[in-house]
Scaffold this motif. Structure first.
Motif, PDB file in Angstrom:
ATOM      1  N   LEU A   1       0.830  -1.207   0.000  1.00  0.00           N
ATOM      2  CA  LEU A   1       0.000   0.000   0.000  1.00  0.00           C
ATOM      3  C   LEU A   1       0.864   1.257   0.000  1.00  0.00           C
ATOM      4  CD1 LEU A   1      -2.925  -0.719   2.498  1.00  0.00           C
ATOM      5  CD2 LEU A   1      -3.124  -0.354   0.034  1.00  0.00           C
ATOM      6  N   SER A   2       2.005   1.182   0.668  1.00  0.00           N
ATOM      7  CA  SER A   2       2.887   2.350   0.747  1.00  0.00           C
ATOM      8  C   SER A   2       3.365   2.809  -0.619  1.00  0.00           C
ATOM      9  CB  SER A   2       4.111   2.032   1.624  1.00  0.00           C
ATOM     10  OG  SER A   2       3.736   1.773   2.955  1.00  0.00           O
ATOM     11  N   VAL A   3       3.575   1.852  -1.528  1.00  0.00           N
ATOM     12  CA  VAL A   3       4.038   2.219  -2.867  1.00  0.00           C
ATOM     13  C   VAL A   3       2.877   2.301  -3.855  1.00  0.00           C
ATOM     14  CG1 VAL A   3       6.402   1.402  -2.566  1.00  0.00           C
ATOM     15  CG2 VAL A   3       4.652  -0.205  -3.326  1.00  0.00           C
ATOM     16  N   GLY A   4       1.671   2.074  -3.383  1.00  0.00           N
ATOM     17  CA  GLY A   4       0.489   2.270  -4.214  1.00  0.00           C
ATOM     18  C   GLY A   4       0.111   3.737  -4.259  1.00  0.00           C
ATOM     19  N   GLY A   5      -0.650   4.105  -5.291  1.00  0.00           N
ATOM     20  CA  GLY A   5      -1.025   5.508  -5.445  1.00  0.00           C
ATOM     21  C   GLY A   5      -2.500   5.712  -5.707  1.00  0.00           C
ATOM     22  N   VAL A   6      -3.302   4.678  -5.486  1.00  0.00           N
ATOM     23  CA  VAL A   6      -4.748   4.790  -5.679  1.00  0.00           C
ATOM     24  C   VAL A   6      -5.369   5.047  -4.307  1.00  0.00           C
ATOM     25  CG1 VAL A   6      -6.838   3.663  -6.531  1.00  0.00           C
ATOM     26  CG2 VAL A   6      -4.641   3.218  -7.646  1.00  0.00           C
ATOM     27  N   GLY A   7      -5.821   6.270  -4.089  1.00  0.00           N
ATOM     28  CA  GLY A   7      -6.300   6.693  -2.780  1.00  0.00           C
ATOM     29  C   GLY A   7      -7.422   5.854  -2.218  1.00  0.00           C
ATOM     30  N   LEU A   8      -8.237   5.286  -3.101  1.00  0.00           N
ATOM     31  CA  LEU A   8      -9.335   4.441  -2.664  1.00  0.00           C
ATOM     32  C   LEU A   8      -8.849   3.333  -1.737  1.00  0.00           C
ATOM     33  CD1 LEU A   8     -12.357   3.552  -3.037  1.00  0.00           C
ATOM     34  CD2 LEU A   8     -11.566   2.165  -4.966  1.00  0.00           C
ATOM     35  N   TYR A   9      -7.648   2.822  -1.992  1.00  0.00           N
ATOM     36  CA  TYR A   9      -7.125   1.708  -1.225  1.00  0.00           C
ATOM     37  C   TYR A   9      -6.256   2.131  -0.041  1.00  0.00           C
ATOM     38  CZ  TYR A   9      -8.567  -0.833  -5.410  1.00  0.00           C
ATOM     39  OH  TYR A   9      -9.295  -1.325  -6.454  1.00  0.00           O
ATOM     40  N   ASN A  10      -5.474   3.198  -0.198  1.00  0.00           N
ATOM     41  CA  ASN A  10      -4.474   3.461   0.842  1.00  0.00           C
ATOM     42  C   ASN A  10      -4.656   4.749   1.630  1.00  0.00           C
ATOM     43  OD1 ASN A  10      -3.596   5.425  -0.944  1.00  0.00           O
ATOM     44  ND2 ASN A  10      -1.599   4.510  -1.341  1.00  0.00           N
ATOM     45  N   GLU A  11      -5.611   5.585   1.245  1.00  0.00           N
ATOM     46  CA  GLU A  11      -5.746   6.890   1.894  1.00  0.00           C
ATOM     47  C   GLU A  11      -5.961   6.772   3.404  1.00  0.00           C
ATOM     48  OE1 GLU A  11      -8.907   9.826   0.627  1.00  0.00           O
ATOM     49  OE2 GLU A  11      -7.222  10.420  -0.650  1.00  0.00           O
ATOM     50  N   VAL A  12      -6.853   5.893   3.805  1.00  0.00           N
ATOM     51  CA  VAL A  12      -7.193   5.763   5.229  1.00  0.00           C
ATOM     52  C   VAL A  12      -6.014   5.243   6.051  1.00  0.00           C
ATOM     53  CG1 VAL A  12      -8.106   3.402   5.053  1.00  0.00           C
ATOM     54  CG2 VAL A  12      -8.966   4.938   6.833  1.00  0.00           C
ATOM     55  N   PHE A  13      -5.075   4.560   5.393  1.00  0.00           N
ATOM     56  CA  PHE A  13      -3.950   3.948   6.105  1.00  0.00           C
ATOM     57  C   PHE A  13      -2.691   4.815   6.098  1.00  0.00           C
ATOM     58  CE2 PHE A  13      -6.549   0.363   4.529  1.00  0.00           C
ATOM     59  CZ  PHE A  13      -6.876  -0.214   5.754  1.00  0.00           C
ATOM     60  N   GLN A  14      -2.765   6.031   5.573  1.00  0.00           N
ATOM     61  CA  GLN A  14      -1.574   6.870   5.428  1.00  0.00           C
ATOM     62  C   GLN A  14      -0.725   6.981   6.689  1.00  0.00           C
ATOM     63  OE1 GLN A  14       0.012   8.194   2.840  1.00  0.00           O
ATOM     64  NE2 GLN A  14      -1.476   7.224   1.472  1.00  0.00           N
ATOM     65  N   PRO A  15      -1.317   7.096   7.884  1.00  0.00           N
ATOM     66  CA  PRO A  15      -0.474   7.204   9.089  1.00  0.00           C
ATOM     67  C   PRO A  15       0.416   5.984   9.334  1.00  0.00           C
ATOM     68  CG  PRO A  15      -2.710   7.914   9.570  1.00  0.00           C
ATOM     69  CD  PRO A  15      -2.744   7.288   8.207  1.00  0.00           C
ATOM     70  N   LEU A  16       0.089   4.850   8.721  1.00  0.00           N
ATOM     71  CA  LEU A  16       0.842   3.621   8.946  1.00  0.00           C
ATOM     72  C   LEU A  16       1.883   3.341   7.862  1.00  0.00           C
ATOM     73  CD1 LEU A  16      -2.120   1.205   9.891  1.00  0.00           C
ATOM     74  CD2 LEU A  16      -0.670   2.534  11.449  1.00  0.00           C
ATOM     75  N   LEU A  17       1.878   4.119   6.791  1.00  0.00           N
ATOM     76  CA  LEU A  17       2.629   3.738   5.601  1.00  0.00           C
ATOM     77  C   LEU A  17       4.037   4.320   5.553  1.00  0.00           C
ATOM     78  CD1 LEU A  17      -0.191   4.015   2.906  1.00  0.00           C
ATOM     79  CD2 LEU A  17       0.421   2.077   4.383  1.00  0.00           C
ATOM     80  N   LEU A  18       4.876   3.698   4.702  1.00  0.00           N
ATOM     81  CA  LEU A  18       6.237   4.156   4.479  1.00  0.00           C
ATOM     82  C   LEU A  18       6.245   5.524   3.811  1.00  0.00           C
ATOM     83  CD1 LEU A  18       7.706   0.835   2.997  1.00  0.00           C
ATOM     84  CD2 LEU A  18       7.903   1.633   5.364  1.00  0.00           C
ATOM     85  N   ASP A  19       7.344   6.229   3.977  1.00  0.00           N
ATOM     86  CA  ASP A  19       7.507   7.559   3.376  1.00  0.00           C
ATOM     87  C   ASP A  19       7.972   7.391   1.932  1.00  0.00           C
ATOM     88  OD1 ASP A  19       7.856  10.250   2.895  1.00  0.00           O
ATOM     89  OD2 ASP A  19       9.779  10.374   3.945  1.00  0.00           O
ATOM     90  N   THR A  20       7.021   7.222   1.035  1.00  0.00           N
ATOM     91  CA  THR A  20       7.318   6.940  -0.375  1.00  0.00           C
ATOM     92  C   THR A  20       7.487   8.229  -1.173  1.00  0.00           C
ATOM     93  OG1 THR A  20       6.116   4.849  -0.300  1.00  0.00           O
ATOM     94  CG2 THR A  20       6.410   5.846  -2.465  1.00  0.00           C
ATOM     95  N   VAL A  21       8.455   8.229  -2.064  1.00  0.00           N
ATOM     96  CA  VAL A  21       8.614   9.325  -3.025  1.00  0.00           C
ATOM     97  C   VAL A  21       7.638   9.073  -4.170  1.00  0.00           C
ATOM     98  CG1 VAL A  21      10.191  10.522  -4.584  1.00  0.00           C
ATOM     99  CG2 VAL A  21      11.035   9.568  -2.409  1.00  0.00           C
ATOM    100  N   ARG A  22       6.833  10.062  -4.513  1.00  0.00           N
ATOM    101  CA  ARG A  22       5.811   9.876  -5.536  1.00  0.00           C
ATOM    102  C   ARG A  22       6.118  10.750  -6.752  1.00  0.00           C
ATOM    103  NH1 ARG A  22       2.744   5.795  -4.977  1.00  0.00           N
ATOM    104  NH2 ARG A  22       2.386   6.409  -2.816  1.00  0.00           N
ATOM    105  N   ALA A  23       6.085  10.134  -7.942  1.00  0.00           N
ATOM    106  CA  ALA A  23       6.281  10.881  -9.189  1.00  0.00           C
ATOM    107  C   ALA A  23       5.074  10.674 -10.084  1.00  0.00           C
ATOM    108  CB  ALA A  23       7.542  10.411  -9.902  1.00  0.00           C
ATOM    109  N   GLN A  24       4.736  11.701 -10.839  1.00  0.00           N
ATOM    110  CA  GLN A  24       3.599  11.581 -11.754  1.00  0.00           C
ATOM    111  C   GLN A  24       3.888  10.518 -12.807  1.00  0.00           C
ATOM    112  OE1 GLN A  24       2.049  15.300 -13.276  1.00  0.00           O
ATOM    113  NE2 GLN A  24       1.224  14.300 -15.110  1.00  0.00           N
ATOM    114  N   GLY A  25       2.935   9.620 -12.995  1.00  0.00           N
ATOM    115  CA  GLY A  25       3.106   8.540 -13.951  1.00  0.00           C
ATOM    116  C   GLY A  25       2.595   8.894 -15.333  1.00  0.00           C
ATOM    117  N   PRO A  26       2.777   8.004 -16.297  1.00  0.00           N
ATOM    118  CA  PRO A  26       2.315   8.261 -17.663  1.00  0.00           C
ATOM    119  C   PRO A  26       0.797   8.227 -17.760  1.00  0.00           C
ATOM    120  CG  PRO A  26       3.178   6.037 -17.480  1.00  0.00           C
ATOM    121  CD  PRO A  26       3.460   6.708 -16.172  1.00  0.00           C
TER     122      PRO A  26
END
Length: 454
Positions: free
Chosen positions: A158-183
């Motif tokens: 989930l930490s490396v996922g970017g679909v908020g539907l799945y991981n938004e609620v868990f943000q306090p538990l997740l790794l500090d991932t670097v996010r880049a805009q995808g294609p």
């Protein structure tokens, strides 16, 4: 006591918590009780038949109740069902490892077994991090992932996922991932076309690497198709250039081919189309043809050697599952690999995908609410939009895809949506006539919905 269909549904809802569902929806739309499957079809308790156009969550490659695979499973079950995989091994795992090394891109020589896609992602993330720690690079504690990525639903995945539907609620538990805009080729910010572009959108990743490469252990990516994001498709040149950046900045590349591997993109593995070898390749889903849970992570000799030492150095990779290297799953996967090889499946996929693309494009592209029909291999996607010119999407709350999904079920077609995107990911055993029927029923369902839509 003979269970009736309504009785089974009631008993299901009393105790079963279904995945990816708002259970309240089941009050009006109870779960369909499937009794059997054969080929591309599922049969419910009422005798209704459904075309499985999504391969039962993308896993079923060669049809339900496939005789060859079923026989292989039965034979293995009569010999050995399971054995601890630490200090023990067995022939199915050995043969499967050899076959996977032969089939995957050159250089992926080591195979680590897990039991599902999310677990494979966790393995790859942990291996990459521990590799860098053991190579005296302690700053490399972060991962870079793309916007709209999906890599599973355990906490690391989930930490490396970017679909908020799945991981938004868990943000306090997740790794500090670097996010880049995808294609995003459908809404390309550079106004480019996939067939002629040189992946200018990779600049978003390059900016992050220039700034943070000393902190980044690995980049994780879904090659060619961001699946759960709505089957977002992009050209192989993006992967090719991304691999070059990883080499330049000393960052691992993790290829999540869990959904796109085993022929889905028209080649055995999506990375082949870019001519690259990732540092880690995660495989699952179609690996066992939909029969049993199994996943693997393939990696290089270089990564493996960083863990190879006397036990008291604690360089070993201490990660395990009770069902690691399960003989039943390995034997089934081996039979799936044999089917690919003996029946020239990749050539068959390429012929069928060309037919599917031609028919589907002719049917869907002219519809007023279809912004795009796109396809890579045996994955096709219909993107529904409010306005074809501006590409304005329908608001998520409209749940249009879900409504069309329910209409399609009434017509005998399992066409599960991703928001307002409908997709085809059918079993490879589907004939051209069945492909035409699948597209015809999908079209009927879309037309029926929009005839009533205001």
């Amino acid at each position: 006591m003979i269970s009736t269909i309504s009785n089974l549904q009631e008993r299901d809802l009393k105790h079963v918590w279904h995945p990816c569902s708002q259970m309240k929806d089941y009050e009006d739309f109870p779960p369909i009780v499937i009794k059997s499957g054969k080929g591309i079809y599922l049969y419910d308790e009422n005798g209704n038949r459904y075309i499985d156009a999504v391969s039962s969550w993308w896993v079923n490659l060669f049809g339900h109740s496939n005789e060859r695979i079923s026989n292989a499973l039965a034979h293995q079950a009569s010999q050995l069902e399971h054995v601890i995989f630490a200090n023990f091994t067995h022939e199915p795992a050995i043969l499967l490892s050899e076959k996977l090394v032969q089939l995957t891109p050159e250089g992926l020589n080591k195979v680590f077994f897990a039991d599902n896609g999310s677990s494979a992602i966790e393995v790859a993330l942990k291996m990459s991090f521990q590799y860098h720690m053991q190579k005296n690079k302690p700053k490399k504690k972060r991962f870079l992932a793309l916007s709209d990525a999906y890599h599973g639903e355990t906490l690391g995945a989930l930490s490396v996922g970017g679909v908020g539907l799945y991981n938004e609620v868990f943000q306090p538990l997740l790794l500090d991932t670097v996010r880049a805009q995808g294609p995003d080729c459908f809404r390309c910010p550079f106004k480019d076309k996939p067939e002629r572009c040189n992946a200018p959108c990779l600049s978003f990743v390059e900016e992050k690497l220039e700034l943070l490469h000393e902190e980044i252990s690995a980049i994780i990516i879904e090659p060619l198709i961001q699946a759960a994001a709505g089957m977002k498709m992009y050209p192989p040149v993006y992967l090719k250039r991304l691999k070059a950046l990883c080499l330049q900045y000393d960052v691992h590349l993790i290829a999540d081919e869990i959904a796109v591997g085993f022929g889905r993109t028209g080649t055995m593995f999506a990375c082949e189309q870019a001519g690259i070898t990732p540092d880690f390749m995660c495989l699952s889903k179609g690996l066992t043809g939909g029969y049993l849970p199994l996943s693997v992570v393939l990696t290089t000799d270089e990564v493996y050697e960083a863990f190879y030492d006397d036990y008291d150095t604690m360089k070993a990779f201490l990660h395990s599952h009770s069902y690691t290297g399960n003989p039943l799953a390995c034997r089934v996967a081996l039979e799936v690999m044999k089917i690919f090889e003996e029946d020239n499946i990749i050539e068959e996929i390429q012929a069928k995908s060309a037919y599917m693309k031609q028919i589907a494009s002719n049917v869907f592209c002219g519809l007023p609410y279809v912004g795009e029909y796109r396809q890579t291999g045996m994955v096709g996607a219909i993107e529904l939009v409010r306005d074809k010119v501006t590409k304005e999407p329908f608001p998520g709350c409209d749940r249009i895809g879900y409504q069309i999904y329910k209409i399609a079920l009434e017509k005998g077609l399992l066409l599960r949506p991703l928001g307002n995107i409908l997709y085809f990911m059918p079993p490879y055993v589907m004939t051209k006539d069945e492909i035409s029927l699948m597209i015809e029923r999908a079209n009927d369902a879309i037309q029926e919905f929009f005839a009533k839509y205001k």
